[in-house]
Design a protein around this motif. Sequence first.
Motif, short mmCIF file in Angstrom:
data_model
loop_
_atom_site.label_atom_id
_atom_site.label_comp_id
_atom_site.label_asym_id
_atom_site.label_seq_id
_atom_site.Cartn_x
_atom_site.Cartn_y
_atom_site.Cartn_z
N LYS A 140 0.84 -1.20 0.00
CA LYS A 140 0.00 0.00 0.00
C LYS A 140 0.87 1.25 0.00
N GLN A 141 1.98 1.20 0.74
CA GLN A 141 2.90 2.35 0.78
C GLN A 141 3.61 2.55 -0.56
N LEU A 142 3.71 1.48 -1.36
CA LEU A 142 4.41 1.57 -2.63
C LEU A 142 3.51 1.93 -3.81
N VAL A 143 2.21 1.92 -3.61
CA VAL A 143 1.29 2.32 -4.67
C VAL A 143 1.60 3.77 -5.07
N ASN A 144 1.72 4.01 -6.37
CA ASN A 144 2.00 5.32 -6.96
C ASN A 144 3.44 5.80 -6.72
N SER A 145 4.30 4.94 -6.19
CA SER A 145 5.68 5.34 -5.96
C SER A 145 6.53 5.13 -7.22
#
Length: 241
Positions: A140-145
């Motif tokens: 979730k923290q890596l979404v759109n990263s």
Amino acid sequence: MKPNPAIQDRPSPVTAAGARKGAWLTVLDAGARLLQSTSPLKGFDVYVAGLHCAKGDPGMQMEAHHYCKVVNDDLLQCLIFDGNTADANLIGIEYIVSGALFDTLPEEEKDYWHPHNYEVFSGQLSAPGLPQKVETSLMKQLVNSYGKTWHTWHTGTHGAPGMDLPMGDATLMWSFNRDGEADEGLRTGFEQAMGIDSDAKRADRASLLPLAEPQRGVDEMKDDFTGTTPVPGVVDADAPR
């Protein structure tokens, strides 16, 4: 950090050139453990594994085992190895920034950074050893990263070993952004050896799809591959909508 018995071993595909470790290095190792600080390496304890390809060179593909340090909510620093055992070779580095931080970069700088949404939503990127719920929270923290990745040593794949020393210029790496871009033998060999069920991960991460935003660079290598299939949540920021 104690070994996690849930993590499958994945040795390096090559043996580095050079003589075996001599007595003086053994003594140095022992002394370093007792007397020298390893402070800069503390915190590189987030392990994620996936696949990379070179930007502009679709045939240059390999496993990438990342050991990352969370600097803050918007920045991770990663050391990349060609395996996850003691004999693994350091083959590159990756910096990971949130989409919000990426948006602050100069336009010319953005061309160095690849999008991560396919790696998340395809199930291709995994955090071996973590319970699924915890892994999903990490994803979730890596979404759109975005990631800026340089490889300095191409040790090849487990089916076709490469160089036994780092040679030539560093290579800017890119992400896969559609099903069918990664070599099927590389993908299946990696997943089977690591005990990864990418279909199950893909289904679990579908809950994160409402968070997905169009990303720059999704179509950067689109024409370098044929017979590929788009994945929900992975859209180029410049594509007509």
